[in-house]
Design an enzyme around this catalytic site. Structure first.
Site, PDB file in Angstrom:
ATOM      1  N   ASP A 256      -4.127 -12.871   3.661  1.00  0.00           N
ATOM      2  CA  ASP A 256      -5.359 -12.421   4.317  1.00  0.00           C
ATOM      3  C   ASP A 256      -6.611 -12.707   3.492  1.00  0.00           C
ATOM      4  O   ASP A 256      -7.717 -12.345   3.892  1.00  0.00           O
ATOM      5  CB  ASP A 256      -5.272 -10.935   4.710  1.00  0.00           C
ATOM      6  CG  ASP A 256      -4.646 -10.063   3.635  1.00  0.00           C
ATOM      7  OD1 ASP A 256      -4.441 -10.555   2.506  1.00  0.00           O
ATOM      8  OD2 ASP A 256      -4.371  -8.888   3.934  1.00  0.00           O
TER       9      ASP A 256
ATOM     10  N   HIS B 287      -6.264  -7.359  -0.197  1.00  0.00           N
ATOM     11  CA  HIS B 287      -6.413  -5.929  -0.483  1.00  0.00           C
ATOM     12  C   HIS B 287      -5.660  -5.561  -1.764  1.00  0.00           C
ATOM     13  O   HIS B 287      -4.591  -6.123  -2.035  1.00  0.00           O
ATOM     14  CB  HIS B 287      -5.845  -5.099   0.680  1.00  0.00           C
ATOM     15  CG  HIS B 287      -6.440  -5.451   2.007  1.00  0.00           C
ATOM     16  ND1 HIS B 287      -5.797  -6.271   2.916  1.00  0.00           N
ATOM     17  CD2 HIS B 287      -7.627  -5.117   2.550  1.00  0.00           C
ATOM     18  CE1 HIS B 287      -6.574  -6.417   3.982  1.00  0.00           C
ATOM     19  NE2 HIS B 287      -7.687  -5.732   3.788  1.00  0.00           N
TER      20      HIS B 287
ATOM     21  N   ASP C  32      -2.730 -10.676  -2.207  1.00  0.00           N
ATOM     22  CA  ASP C  32      -3.244 -10.180  -0.932  1.00  0.00           C
ATOM     23  C   ASP C  32      -4.728  -9.829  -1.111  1.00  0.00           C
ATOM     24  O   ASP C  32      -5.142  -9.436  -2.195  1.00  0.00           O
ATOM     25  CB  ASP C  32      -2.438  -8.934  -0.535  1.00  0.00           C
ATOM     26  CG  ASP C  32      -2.752  -8.425   0.862  1.00  0.00           C
ATOM     27  OD1 ASP C  32      -1.947  -8.692   1.777  1.00  0.00           O
ATOM     28  OD2 ASP C  32      -3.797  -7.753   1.040  1.00  0.00           O
TER      29      ASP C  32
ATOM     30  N   HIS D  36       0.822  -1.222   0.000  1.00  0.00           N
ATOM     31  CA  HIS D  36       0.000   0.000   0.000  1.00  0.00           C
ATOM     32  C   HIS D  36       0.857   1.274   0.000  1.00  0.00           C
ATOM     33  O   HIS D  36       0.334   2.363  -0.237  1.00  0.00           O
ATOM     34  CB  HIS D  36      -0.916   0.047   1.227  1.00  0.00           C
ATOM     35  CG  HIS D  36      -1.940  -1.044   1.277  1.00  0.00           C
ATOM     36  ND1 HIS D  36      -2.843  -1.255   0.260  1.00  0.00           N
ATOM     37  CD2 HIS D  36      -2.201  -2.001   2.219  1.00  0.00           C
ATOM     38  CE1 HIS D  36      -3.618  -2.295   0.573  1.00  0.00           C
ATOM     39  NE2 HIS D  36      -3.244  -2.761   1.753  1.00  0.00           N
TER      40      HIS D  36
HETATM   41 ZN   LIG Z   1      -3.904  -7.223   2.947  1.00  0.00          ZN
END
Ligand SMILES: [Zn+2]
Length: 314
Positions: free
Chosen positions: A251, A166, A164, A127
């Site tokens: 995750d 996200h 991931d 991120h």
């Molecule tokens: Zn993540």
């Protein structure tokens, strides 16, 4: 001679400590490193990483941003992004060591000292933007490793696969106009951080070198396997990378508290095998995998174990 898979890890990765109760906790290292070392004591090479030279961090992050993180070494805990990303005391050094692990792994894969690598590091990186921390991430480890592979080793094409749960907005942003780095992500959508629509496909020279596969809440192993067969593997086959980097967040596991995707550890094993086959077709099996998220300690353990078993398999 048969080359081994290497795991780059250090107990120092536990030194970065967000406030208690934060999901990105040192327990991810302290609880799992001894167990994984026992499970894979002789089957993988365990390597203590070295710190990344700042010049390589500067290839992705702005001097002002690096200085901002460096300054937190002397002070109390700082909230960096108005949300949940913290730095203090050891954080700068730990984040630099995480980057160092990925650079060490690229070096050893390129020199054929190892078959492939998993960097068991924290904090995560995908991120982090060129000029800002975000989503628990300080430095964008995978992005820096991609630049390093291009510039230090003279590679022409790097494929980054991000599974991931996200979307890796930082990595996408850094390479959005760059045709040398193909960024492909499978992520829950809609979900944090809100980017990663299927219409985001790169820009200018980089048009067509970003691929976002939005996975609906509840997606399982079979959804991901289909996405691999229909989109990810064909993208790798047409791009023909010189190395594949994996932003390996775990995750998206069904038991993880931060996502609503239902992958199992067998799903991660299968995806790893498919990527390995593609890497063997195009780049002599070169894969460097870097841990991103994964916040349920037990499912993180099972997922990393399956990922490693697939990486080291013949
Ligand atoms: Zn993540």
């Amino acid at each position: 001679m048969d080359l081994k898979t290497a795991v780059f890890c250090s107990e120092k990765f536990a030194q970065h400590r967000p406030p208690s109760g934060h999901p990105e906790s040192p327990a991810r290292i302290t609880q799992l490193l001894p167990k994984l070392k026992e499970d894979f004591l002789h089957s993988v090479l365990w390597i203590e990483p070295t710190t990344a030279p700042e010049e390589w961090i500067q290839r992705v992050h702005t001097p002002q941003y690096i200085e901002r993180i460096r300054k937190t070494q002397k002070g109390p805990m700082v909230l960096l992004d108005g949300g949940d990303t913290y730095a203090y005391g050891p954080s700068y050094d730990v984040a630099r060591l995480a980057v160092g692990a990925a650079l060490n792994a690229v070096d050893k894969v390129m020199s054929k000292e190892i078959k492939n690598a998993f960097c068991f590091v924290r904090p995560p990186g995908h991120h982090a933007l060129a000029n800002a921390a975000m989503g628990f991430c300080l430095f964008n480890t995978v992005a820096i490793a991609a630049r390093y592979a291009l510039e230090k080793h003279g590679l022409k094409k790097v494929f980054i696969l991000d599974w991931d749960v996200h979307h890796g907005n930082g990595t996408q942003d850094i390479f959005y106009e760059d045709p040398q780095v193909f960024y492909a992500s499978l992520h829950q959508f809609p979900h944090y951080p809100g980017t990663g629509k299927s219409t985001e496909i790169g820009k200018n020279e980089g048009l067509g070198y970003t691929l976002n596969l939005c996975m609906p809440r509840g997606a399982s192993d079979s959804h991901y396997e289909k996405a691999f067969e229909e989109k990810i593997i064909p993208a790798i086959d047409s791009f023909k990378p010189d190395i594949i980097l994996i932003s390996a967040g775990f995750d998206a596991h069904k038991d993880d508290p931060l996502g609503e995707i239902y992958l199992t550890e067998q799903g991660f094993e299968k995806m790893t095998r498919l990527i390995k086959e593609a890497a063997e077709r195009h780049c002599q099996g070169r894969i460097v995998s870097v841990l991103e998220g994964g916040y349920n300690i037990e499912s993180l353990y099972k997922s990393i174990k399956s990922h490693l078993q697939a990486l080291l398999a013949d």
